[in-house]
Design a protein around this motif. Sequence first.
Motif, short mmCIF file in Angstrom:
data_model
loop_
_atom_site.label_atom_id
_atom_site.label_comp_id
_atom_site.label_asym_id
_atom_site.label_seq_id
_atom_site.Cartn_x
_atom_site.Cartn_y
_atom_site.Cartn_z
N ARG A 50 0.89 -1.15 0.00
CA ARG A 50 0.00 0.00 0.00
C ARG A 50 0.93 1.21 0.00
NH1 ARG A 50 -1.98 1.03 5.11
NH2 ARG A 50 -0.91 -0.74 6.08
N PHE A 51 0.69 2.19 -0.87
CA PHE A 51 1.57 3.36 -0.80
C PHE A 51 0.82 4.63 -1.17
CE2 PHE A 51 2.67 4.92 -5.06
CZ PHE A 51 2.11 3.94 -5.87
N THR A 52 1.36 5.76 -0.71
CA THR A 52 0.86 7.07 -1.14
C THR A 52 2.05 7.90 -1.57
OG1 THR A 52 1.11 8.14 1.01
CG2 THR A 52 -0.99 7.02 0.61
N MET A 53 1.85 8.72 -2.60
CA MET A 53 2.91 9.60 -3.10
C MET A 53 2.32 11.01 -3.10
SD MET A 53 6.08 9.39 -4.64
CE MET A 53 6.18 7.75 -5.40
N ALA A 54 2.67 11.78 -2.08
CA ALA A 54 2.04 13.09 -1.93
C ALA A 54 2.95 14.21 -2.41
CB ALA A 54 1.68 13.33 -0.47
N ASP A 55 2.34 15.21 -3.01
CA ASP A 55 3.06 16.41 -3.45
C ASP A 55 3.21 17.32 -2.24
OD1 ASP A 55 3.84 18.86 -4.51
OD2 ASP A 55 2.68 18.54 -6.35
N ARG A 56 4.43 17.67 -1.89
CA ARG A 56 4.64 18.48 -0.69
C ARG A 56 4.08 19.89 -0.82
NH1 ARG A 56 10.41 18.97 1.26
NH2 ARG A 56 9.62 19.15 3.37
N SER A 57 3.88 20.33 -2.07
CA SER A 57 3.38 21.70 -2.23
C SER A 57 1.86 21.76 -2.00
CB SER A 57 3.71 22.22 -3.63
OG SER A 57 2.99 21.50 -4.61
N HIS A 58 1.21 20.60 -1.93
CA HIS A 58 -0.23 20.59 -1.66
C HIS A 58 -0.49 20.60 -0.16
CE1 HIS A 58 -4.50 19.78 -1.84
NE2 HIS A 58 -4.33 18.73 -1.05
N ARG A 59 -1.12 21.65 0.33
CA ARG A 59 -1.50 21.68 1.74
C ARG A 59 -2.84 21.01 1.92
NH1 ARG A 59 0.35 26.05 5.42
NH2 ARG A 59 2.52 26.09 4.79
N LEU A 60 -2.94 20.11 2.87
CA LEU A 60 -4.23 19.46 3.11
C LEU A 60 -5.28 20.49 3.49
CD1 LEU A 60 -3.75 16.07 4.97
CD2 LEU A 60 -3.62 16.62 2.55
N ARG A 61 -6.48 20.28 2.99
CA ARG A 61 -7.61 21.16 3.28
C ARG A 61 -8.42 20.52 4.41
NH1 ARG A 61 -8.64 24.92 -0.65
NH2 ARG A 61 -10.90 24.80 -0.41
N ALA A 62 -8.40 21.18 5.56
CA ALA A 62 -9.01 20.58 6.75
C ALA A 62 -10.28 21.31 7.14
CB ALA A 62 -8.02 20.61 7.92
N LEU A 63 -11.31 20.52 7.40
CA LEU A 63 -12.56 21.05 7.95
C LEU A 63 -12.52 20.86 9.46
CD1 LEU A 63 -15.56 22.00 7.52
CD2 LEU A 63 -16.14 19.56 7.53
N ILE A 64 -12.72 21.95 10.20
CA ILE A 64 -12.74 21.85 11.66
C ILE A 64 -14.19 21.82 12.12
CG2 ILE A 64 -11.80 22.75 13.83
CD1 ILE A 64 -9.58 22.47 11.89
N MET A 65 -14.52 20.88 12.99
CA MET A 65 -15.86 20.82 13.56
C MET A 65 -15.76 21.01 15.07
SD MET A 65 -17.57 17.81 11.23
CE MET A 65 -19.25 18.28 11.71
N VAL A 66 -16.70 21.81 15.61
CA VAL A 66 -16.60 22.19 17.02
C VAL A 66 -18.00 22.35 17.59
CG1 VAL A 66 -16.56 24.68 16.53
CG2 VAL A 66 -15.41 23.80 18.58
N SER A 67 -18.14 22.13 18.90
CA SER A 67 -19.42 22.43 19.54
C SER A 67 -19.25 23.70 20.37
CB SER A 67 -19.90 21.25 20.38
OG SER A 67 -20.27 20.19 19.51
N LYS A 68 -19.26 23.61 21.71
CA LYS A 68 -19.18 24.83 22.51
C LYS A 68 -17.77 25.13 22.99
CE LYS A 68 -23.86 25.61 23.95
NZ LYS A 68 -24.32 26.84 24.59
N PHE A 69 -17.03 24.12 23.41
CA PHE A 69 -15.67 24.35 23.92
C PHE A 69 -14.73 24.56 22.75
CE2 PHE A 69 -17.56 21.69 27.35
CZ PHE A 69 -17.56 22.67 28.32
N ASP A 70 -14.15 25.73 22.63
CA ASP A 70 -13.41 26.02 21.40
C ASP A 70 -11.92 26.24 21.62
OD1 ASP A 70 -13.49 28.52 22.54
OD2 ASP A 70 -14.64 29.46 20.92
#
Lengths: 283, 283, 283, 283
Positions: free
Chosen positions: A77-97
């Motif tokens: 199993r392998f992954t080959m990632a481009d270092r110039s690509h920044r992961l796009r992260a969705l942050i989910m939160v309730s009340k404590f932030d």
Amino acid sequence: SRGIVLTLACPDAPGLIAETCGFIFRQGLNIIESAQFTDQTTGTFFMRIVAEPVAGESDAQALSTAFEPIAAEHRMRFTMADRSHRLRALIMVSKFDHCLNDLLYRTSIGALPIEIPAVVSNHRDSYQRVAAHDIPYHHIPISAATKERAEAKLAEIIEDERIDLIVLARYMQVLSPSLCRRFPGRVINIHHSFLPSFKGAKPYHQAFSRGVKLIGATAHYVTEDLDEGPIIEQEAVRVDQVTGPDELVARGRDVEALVLSRAVRWHAEHRILLNGTRTVVFK
Amino acid sequence: SRGIVLTLACPDAPGLIAETCGFIFRQGLNIIESAQFTDQTTGTFFMRIVAEPVAGESDAQALSTAFEPIAAEHRMRFTMADRSHRLRALIMVSKFDHCLNDLLYRTSIGALPIEIPAVVSNHRDSYQRVAAHDIPYHHIPISAATKERAEAKLAEIIEDERIDLIVLARYMQVLSPSLCRRFPGRVINIHHSFLPSFKGAKPYHQAFSRGVKLIGATAHYVTEDLDEGPIIEQEAVRVDQVTGPDELVARGRDVEALVLSRAVRWHAEHRILLNGTRTVVFK
Amino acid sequence: SRGIVLTLACPDAPGLIAETCGFIFRQGLNIIESAQFTDQTTGTFFMRIVAEPVAGESDAQALSTAFEPIAAEHRMRFTMADRSHRLRALIMVSKFDHCLNDLLYRTSIGALPIEIPAVVSNHRDSYQRVAAHDIPYHHIPISAATKERAEAKLAEIIEDERIDLIVLARYMQVLSPSLCRRFPGRVINIHHSFLPSFKGAKPYHQAFSRGVKLIGATAHYVTEDLDEGPIIEQEAVRVDQVTGPDELVARGRDVEALVLSRAVRWHAEHRILLNGTRTVVFK
Amino acid sequence: SRGIVLTLACPDAPGLIAETCGFIFRQGLNIIESAQFTDQTTGTFFMRIVAEPVAGESDAQALSTAFEPIAAEHRMRFTMADRSHRLRALIMVSKFDHCLNDLLYRTSIGALPIEIPAVVSNHRDSYQRVAAHDIPYHHIPISAATKERAEAKLAEIIEDERIDLIVLARYMQVLSPSLCRRFPGRVINIHHSFLPSFKGAKPYHQAFSRGVKLIGATAHYVTEDLDEGPIIEQEAVRVDQVTGPDELVARGRDVEALVLSRAVRWHAEHRILLNGTRTVVFK
């Protein structure tokens, strides 16, 4: 950053490092970081390589294709990632932030190599805090009646924003099994206890009742089994009799934020490989 | 050391510190250490005072009698210990003797204020190690058939040697409920996990399987419920994928010895007060 | 253990890992551990490989000779150690013997892969402790008048016992510059402070005076400049106002023993590479 | 919070606790926290009491006046603070604003019992971050030519805003001796090293050069002697060869923010007493 990150896992055999590093060398890349690990209990070999082209630019897609024969031969199993690509992260939160605040700040100063195209919450509480960072805030309230519609909205945001990673930063709602299945190894949760102690709700109150002398926090990948996913990182902090239930919550905040930010950074830098129900982390 | 250690617990009320310290002062003693704590969840007040006579010697027995009216008025549980009396501790061990070695060494250099009149083991392995310290070694093998007789021998040693404290330093046999009942708050065990995680047998193997990133050790008082007694001290240590099951055992050794020696020292210095199923420790 | 440990350092260049691992593979060895690091500030590449023969036995001497052309081409410093050879360590101690006790115990249970053919001390205090382990104890008192003769005796023991490593386990005498020069990178000292703070004598008293909130211990290779050699490992422990000078000494003991035993283990497992005045440690 | 915090220091003598607690009791207050410490090396007694009126409100000013005869008799330095008064803290910052961000967040969620009426910086960088919290931001650039005028402006803000505490949260300018003298024990600085190691500029680069295996941060009161003031709190974090100078800076950020926030909280809760060049901290 320039170059690529290659991660792989396969049955252990002699010559794997030589062959993989030889491939990287022949492709005109210079290895700048490399780490390996063999799990003796399962005979599985894990490797992570960061490499830069000696000259010009690298093409992660082309390298991935070129690597396929080697991968096939060794059942990698392998992954080959481009270092110039920044992961796009969705942050989910309730009340404590506190975790949200920590992730926003680290990202804003470049300490966390991600982009945050959206924050989703079932409450309005953190709106101004997120707005100050000029990041869209999606308020999706959840009740028994609206749960299904809420998940549909969430799925839409994930698709529209091309989300690579979902971070549950003290999001107190349970994601549906189907959502968990769609993003295996791509949803990170912070649980405010030292798992497997104190699963489920109100772990700090459970910890207080049991009279423990250390409390902890655990970042893990989310699976359908609540609080049972592969553990990425844990940290503990000392408490004593003076630390009542409220103060436990306060002490826990620091360690939760720290543990979650490490897990997100390691994920974004492709440092975490799944090893069954456990993880291999190349720090 | 000269003087006394007074520990007490009672329902909280105004004036308790003033009244207790006033008593100490009027008895011609000078307070050299003092600590208090009120458990807000139960309204219980805890106090520990170390005091020396301004002149001459103190008489713990007489002081105890003199304190009784105050104790009765405020429904105090209290102990008045003579600091010149070193607790007499029985160490029990099976095959792994790192905690035993640690306790013997600390005692030999005066770092642990106890006497060790006897070591009991169900194996012969540690005999030479104990003999080098000139301490009697009682080999009491245990099988299903001999269990009862073994406990009778143990009870005899406890009585003959006027044992104040039993330390289970990786003793892998379960004490009988009747023995546990006879010595409430006077038997300390070291469990090689971060309780309540990984109760029971082979906690390091359980920890490895779950893929945790920290392992721990827990010193606790022994009650009839195995691994459920009041926790005295815990400590954790970082592990990662490289740390296989055997290396977990090795890393755990250091933290077990440290945690157990702290618990024994605190007990010997009368720093631990029971608070229901939890403990108050005045460090 | 079977097989070899190869460590090397050289100017960084593309292909070094592939070439080295290819060599190992062609020699019929399987890599079971491997780690690399490039110091970006100096452009130096460091590598450590543990490898076992796929079949039969390995010959470290022959492998070393076979590796020489590669080493010469890349200007490598390298060592090729036989894993079946346990380093022969001389322990030196003065009066405080907690580190000595710790090293003896770990060695006796197989937790430290060394042999201890001799202990040298300028005092008699630890004689019985060492004798209980059936290890020769050489009492070499030192005064201004006898210093030279004492060093000659020491040199004789080192030669007779074919010593690979000298461990100064709270040895309070300064080794002569000529002795230091003869064993570069082969003498490990434990200093009871968090270097570079509190060099020289009585570091705990210095720490108390300065009112620090953490104290530490440092294991380092000995060079002619006292307390300035390359640092191998450090650890810190929390103190507060209650921790007077004597209690600082007590708290320091645990951390000194822990830090020194780690340094000795890493050295014995060929995990430490010198990098100028610093060290690279492949844990 | 209701009630008062009494802190005091005086020459040790029998009966001090009884007398002080008796006073509190007779004034109709109930002690909810109390801690004492005697520095054996100087014979100084330190005490901190938190007390609430059994009924109604307490008047810290009146209590202070009532306590003066006792204080005079025992030559006590003491403070009697009203718990309902939140300290007004001025935060000063240069370009690195991780400590600022941390203090703002903690204050905003009520985890830090202070008010922040103003932030002062010699740069504009953190303006938006502070504005998002609706706190006035004073940009006071500093050059050799304007230094004096800048300090005058600063003094004006301190007076206008009735500042109780100045927090140097990575403020890279040196305060003038006269300013330091005006606020003894009321200016807290965070130094990004484990003092007394690596005083002065660029401590992380010094740490990297020396090859230390732990880095630290120190919160201390500012005195005229740079980096020599009484230490309030320190913390250390592990580094290794992989941690280059930039990564040291990144790792240091977390520990700096943590250490500074603790120091500010303890100061705001009147938990820190000066003991010559050291501090007593009642946690």
